[in-house]
Design a protein around this motif. Structure first.
Motif, short mmCIF file in Angstrom:
data_model
loop_
_atom_site.label_atom_id
_atom_site.label_comp_id
_atom_site.label_asym_id
_atom_site.label_seq_id
_atom_site.Cartn_x
_atom_site.Cartn_y
_atom_site.Cartn_z
N PRO A 101 -3.27 -11.65 11.73
CA PRO A 101 -4.52 -12.57 12.89
C PRO A 101 -5.35 -12.70 11.08
CG PRO A 101 -4.77 -10.48 14.00
CD PRO A 101 -2.71 -10.80 13.08
N ILE A 102 -5.63 -12.64 10.61
CA ILE A 102 -6.94 -12.01 9.61
C ILE A 102 -6.12 -13.35 8.34
CG2 ILE A 102 -8.03 -11.47 7.03
CD1 ILE A 102 -7.56 -8.32 9.19
N ILE A 103 -4.70 -13.24 8.20
CA ILE A 103 -4.21 -14.26 7.40
C ILE A 103 -4.40 -15.84 8.07
CG2 ILE A 103 -2.13 -14.97 5.78
CD1 ILE A 103 -3.47 -13.20 4.66
N ASP A 104 -3.53 -15.65 9.25
CA ASP A 104 -4.24 -17.24 10.26
C ASP A 104 -5.79 -17.50 9.86
OD1 ASP A 104 -1.43 -16.50 10.72
OD2 ASP A 104 -2.20 -15.75 12.31
N LEU A 105 -6.45 -16.67 10.43
CA LEU A 105 -7.95 -17.11 10.10
C LEU A 105 -8.02 -17.98 8.71
CD1 LEU A 105 -9.59 -14.23 11.98
CD2 LEU A 105 -9.07 -17.04 12.66
N LEU A 106 -8.04 -17.30 7.63
CA LEU A 106 -8.57 -17.16 6.38
C LEU A 106 -7.71 -18.67 6.25
CD1 LEU A 106 -8.16 -14.09 4.75
CD2 LEU A 106 -10.14 -15.19 5.46
N SER A 107 -6.57 -18.63 6.38
CA SER A 107 -5.34 -20.00 5.94
C SER A 107 -5.92 -21.63 6.83
CB SER A 107 -3.59 -19.52 6.39
OG SER A 107 -3.96 -19.81 7.81
N LYS A 108 -7.12 -21.04 7.75
CA LYS A 108 -7.95 -22.44 8.31
C LYS A 108 -9.34 -23.19 7.48
CE LYS A 108 -5.99 -21.76 13.24
NZ LYS A 108 -4.32 -20.44 12.19
N VAL A 109 -9.20 -21.49 6.85
CA VAL A 109 -10.53 -22.13 5.73
C VAL A 109 -10.77 -22.38 3.74
CG1 VAL A 109 -13.04 -20.79 5.09
CG2 VAL A 109 -12.07 -19.90 7.62
N GLN A 110 -11.65 -22.92 3.43
CA GLN A 110 -11.43 -23.67 2.90
C GLN A 110 -12.48 -23.27 1.79
OE1 GLN A 110 -9.49 -26.22 0.58
NE2 GLN A 110 -10.40 -24.46 -0.79
N ILE A 111 -12.13 -22.13 0.98
CA ILE A 111 -13.15 -21.56 0.22
C ILE A 111 -12.92 -21.88 -0.91
CG2 ILE A 111 -13.53 -19.63 -0.89
CD1 ILE A 111 -13.54 -19.12 2.12
N THR A 112 -14.56 -22.15 -1.77
CA THR A 112 -14.79 -22.28 -2.96
C THR A 112 -15.64 -21.79 -3.19
OG1 THR A 112 -14.58 -24.15 -2.49
CG2 THR A 112 -15.70 -24.34 -4.67
N TYR A 113 -15.18 -21.10 -4.98
CA TYR A 113 -15.84 -19.98 -5.83
C TYR A 113 -16.28 -21.33 -7.05
CZ TYR A 113 -12.30 -16.41 -4.68
OH TYR A 113 -11.35 -15.70 -4.23
N VAL A 114 -18.05 -20.87 -7.09
CA VAL A 114 -18.28 -21.18 -7.67
C VAL A 114 -18.79 -20.16 -9.07
CG1 VAL A 114 -20.92 -22.25 -8.78
CG2 VAL A 114 -20.00 -22.55 -6.49
N ILE A 115 -18.34 -20.16 -10.74
CA ILE A 115 -18.05 -19.66 -11.78
C ILE A 115 -19.00 -19.67 -13.20
CG2 ILE A 115 -16.19 -18.62 -12.75
CD1 ILE A 115 -14.52 -19.44 -10.64
#
Length: 310
Positions: A101-115
């Motif tokens: 369920p954790i991967i399922d949740l994270l797959s629905k989120v667009q993450i952006t790293y500012v580097i």
């Protein structure tokens, strides 16, 4: 700078003319890591994990996972943005596929790293959506249990620590072929205990790679000082196989707490793009089993990252 740990590996294909030019250059004894990913490069990452857990008197538990992730690096002023997204993921336990369920949740989120130009993840956007997803898609009891691990602050802190240990703590650093570095690091175990161990990092030489020439970075993890003392140059040969060497493998008998393992990484110091990485780790500890005394447990992990680019 040298709190060296493990997180994301990258493969970058460059034009044949560049490969030819690099091939003509003699290998340098000294090199500097610079975080300079090519603007607009698209990455497809395949991550594979195998983990076994053996507790005295209990059946062996074996987990196998595979995740496909796609992302893009873009330059924004003096900084970079990296936007990875999980495309597919599978998890099997003892050969049977199970839902994560954790991967399922994270797959629905667009993450952006500012580097930053020094390779530091200064901001990570997108994890604020996870908390709401947990509340809306999971039973209240499950959501409450996951809350400490899936809140925005915890997720951001974890991802920043992994990214920065891999990139910013090397960036702009000058090293030499053959150099060996020892650092101390803490590790919190599943039984709640925290153990300190040594990370021994070395740079044995240059190797061919799609960028022309890359540095082979190797690490050994060891919490047993006596065993670490045996790891003199030339004794083990290959760090990649050290984790499975008989003299390094913890035994179930006695249940003494110990962590040992290895890492092998191929990296282009000119861009800090990592082409391949494999991590092996073995943890020996005592785990409390309901109704029984704490039992000796050995957990073995192998993680491999491969990348392709467009």
């Amino acid at each position: 700078m040298r709190n060296l740990l493990i997180a994301i590996t990258i493969f970058y294909a460059v034009p044949h003319t560049v490969l030819a030019q690099n091939a003509l250059q003699p290998p340098a004894e000294e090199f500097v890591f610079r975080f300079q990913p090519p603007n607009g490069i698209s990455v497809r990452q395949t991550y594979k994990m195998e983990k076994t857990r053996k507790t005295e008197g209990q059946p062996l538990v074996k987990d196998e996972a595979e995740t496909q992730t796609e992302g893009t690096f873009r330059r924004v002023g003096d900084s970079f943005e990296y936007c990875p997204k999980i495309k597919s993921s599978t998890l099997r336990r003892n050969g049977t596929e199970i839902n994560d369920p954790i991967i399922d949740l994270l797959s629905k989120v667009q993450i952006t790293y500012v580097i930053s130009k020094g390779g530091e993840a200064t901001e990570i956007r997108g994890f604020s959506e996870v908390k709401q997803s947990v509340r809306s898609t999971m039973p209240a009891q499950v959501a409450a249990a996951l809350a400490p691990f899936l809140n925005e602050a915890s997720l951001v802190a974890r991802e920043k620590a992994e990214w920065n240990a891999r990139y910013s703590e090397y960036a702009d650093g000058k090293f030499r072929i053959g150099e060996v570095i020892d650092v101390q690091a803490p590790q919190r175990l599943a039984n709640g205990e925290t153990i300190n161990y040594t990370i021994r990092t070395s740079f044995p030489g240059w190797e061919p790679c799609p960028a022309g020439s890359c540095i082979r970075l190797k690490q050994i993890y060891e919490s047993d000082a006596a065993e670490l003392a045996k790891l003199v140059e030339g004794v083990l040969g290959s760090v990649a196989s050290a984790a499975s060497a008989p003299q390094m493998a913890p035994k179930l008998e006695g249940g003494a707490t110990r962590i040992t393992g290895s890492l092998s990484r191929l990296i282009d110091p000119k861009t800090m793009l990592i082409y391949f990485e494999q991590v092996k780790r073995t943890i020996s500890m005592r785990v409390q089993v309901p109704g029984q005394r704490p039992l000796p447990t050995v957990q073995e992990e192998s993680r491999t990252y491969t990348y392709s680019y467009e």
